[in-house]
Design an enzyme around this catalytic site. Structure first.
Site, mmCIF file in Angstrom:
data_model
loop_
_atom_site.group_PDB
_atom_site.id
_atom_site.type_symbol
_atom_site.label_atom_id
_atom_site.label_comp_id
_atom_site.label_asym_id
_atom_site.label_seq_id
_atom_site.Cartn_x
_atom_site.Cartn_y
_atom_site.Cartn_z
ATOM 1 N N HIS A 109 -12.274 -41.378 -14.376
ATOM 2 C CA HIS A 109 -11.255 -41.761 -15.355
ATOM 3 C C HIS A 109 -11.052 -40.684 -16.421
ATOM 4 C CE1 HIS A 109 -8.478 -44.507 -17.173
ATOM 5 N NE2 HIS A 109 -9.041 -44.339 -18.346
ATOM 6 N N GLU A 128 -5.477 -44.180 -24.536
ATOM 7 C CA GLU A 128 -5.780 -44.674 -23.197
ATOM 8 C C GLU A 128 -4.474 -45.017 -22.482
ATOM 9 O OE1 GLU A 128 -6.619 -45.806 -19.805
ATOM 10 O OE2 GLU A 128 -8.321 -45.073 -20.988
ATOM 11 N N CYS A 172 -4.502 -41.672 -14.050
ATOM 12 C CA CYS A 172 -4.944 -41.479 -15.432
ATOM 13 C C CYS A 172 -4.980 -40.003 -15.819
ATOM 14 C CB CYS A 172 -6.309 -42.118 -15.658
ATOM 15 S SG CYS A 172 -7.569 -41.591 -14.471
ATOM 16 N N LYS A 229 8.505 -52.122 -15.656
ATOM 17 C CA LYS A 229 9.725 -52.402 -16.420
ATOM 18 C C LYS A 229 9.449 -53.355 -17.583
ATOM 19 C CE LYS A 229 14.205 -51.986 -17.005
ATOM 20 N NZ LYS A 229 15.161 -52.398 -15.950
#
Length: 288
Positions: A109, A128, A172, A229
């Site tokens: 990550h 984040e 990420c 969306k």
């Protein structure tokens, strides 16, 4: 072949030739071809590209610094190394910098930290791209916070904020790279969030700032790669002025851009924008 991340020195500027040499040009071309195929056949959402991004990220960071020399982008491969990196930028008189930080210990990550030095005080804000309900983001946040507190940087104010714009599993790293560039380009718009961080208004220092509280601080350009969306509409409901704002050289608004990049995945509208961003970033590493 791509060299192990631990063997790639990303401190300091490297030439374009040195940047490209970190990865085989032929291998990179093959990777890009596969990425383009994944978008064409719709398999992109269900594939995991995180390990590949971990390996390529050092070269992407070097390339970003070559393009924006004043961005001061640093790649930190473990939270354990973060405090000394921050100490170095402070001692070198750097007023503004960004840190893409990896989980370390084999983790995949990424998040990004924006650093600003204001009137002798240090402001650090971890952005984040996903949210802190997932294991990876939560663990990285805890390790980062612990590392900063352990080193006891003088007059240092640290907050964590969640953008919640990532819906796929392995983007990420590319989100963090894109956000790092936005943090530099939009740096003048971010003075208030850093001032509020130093004042203790942004957060209590213990709990992350949720995305609905973060949205009023950020320009619409930060949301160009938002994958869902519903999440994009949440931002625009808070920032209606962003609806008509042109966000790129194609003269697109944020809504136009989403519609031009949307794909239906499992019955939901999702943007493939960040996957296209990965391809564009990888292409910058190709030798002419």
């Amino acid at each position: 072949m791509i060299g192990p991340i631990s063997q790639i020195n990303i401190s300091g500027g490297l030439s374009e030739k040195e940047t490209s040499s970190l990865i085989s040009n032929e291998e990179l071309k093959n990777i890009i071809t596969q990425l383009e195929t994944d978008i064409s056949d719709g398999s992109w959402f269900h594939k995991n590209y995180s390990r590949m991004d971990v390996e390529v990220m050092p070269a992407l960071v070097i390339q970003a610094n070559n393009k924006y020399p004043e961005m001061n982008l640093n790649l930190v491969t473990s939270p354990l190394d973060l405090s000394i990196e921050i100490k170095n930028v402070i001692e070198n008189g750097v007023r503004s910098s960004r840190f893409i930080i990896n989980m370390g210990e084999g983790g995949i990550h990424f998040s990004v930290i924006d650093y600003k030095h204001i009137n002798g005080k240090t402001s650090l804000i971890l952005f984040e791209p996903a949210n802190f309900n997932s294991m990876g983001p939560a663990m990285l946040a805890i390790r980062t916070k612990t590392a900063i507190e352990r080193y006891q940087l003088p007059d240092c104010h640290f907050s964590m904020v969640e953008m919640d714009i990532q819906r796929s599993s392995s983007e990420c790293g590319i989100f963090s790279l894109a956000l790092a560039k936005k943090l530099y380009i939009e740096r003048d718009s971010l003075l208030k969030i850093h001032e509020d961080n130093i004042k203790g208004i942004l957060s209590d220092g213990e709990n992350p700032l949720p995305h609905d509280k973060l949205d009023p601080y950020l320009p619409v350009t930060f949301y160009k790669h938002t994958q869902g969306k519903k999440r994009l509409n949440e931002y625009l409901n808070t920032n209606p002025q962003g609806v008509g704002t042109v966000v790129n050289k194609k003269n697109e608004t944020i809504v136009n851009r989403f519609d031009n990049n949307k794909s239906i995945v499992d019955g939901k509208e999702l943007s493939v924008s960040v996957h296209k961003k990965r391809i564009a970033e990888y292409k910058t590493l190709l030798k002419v």
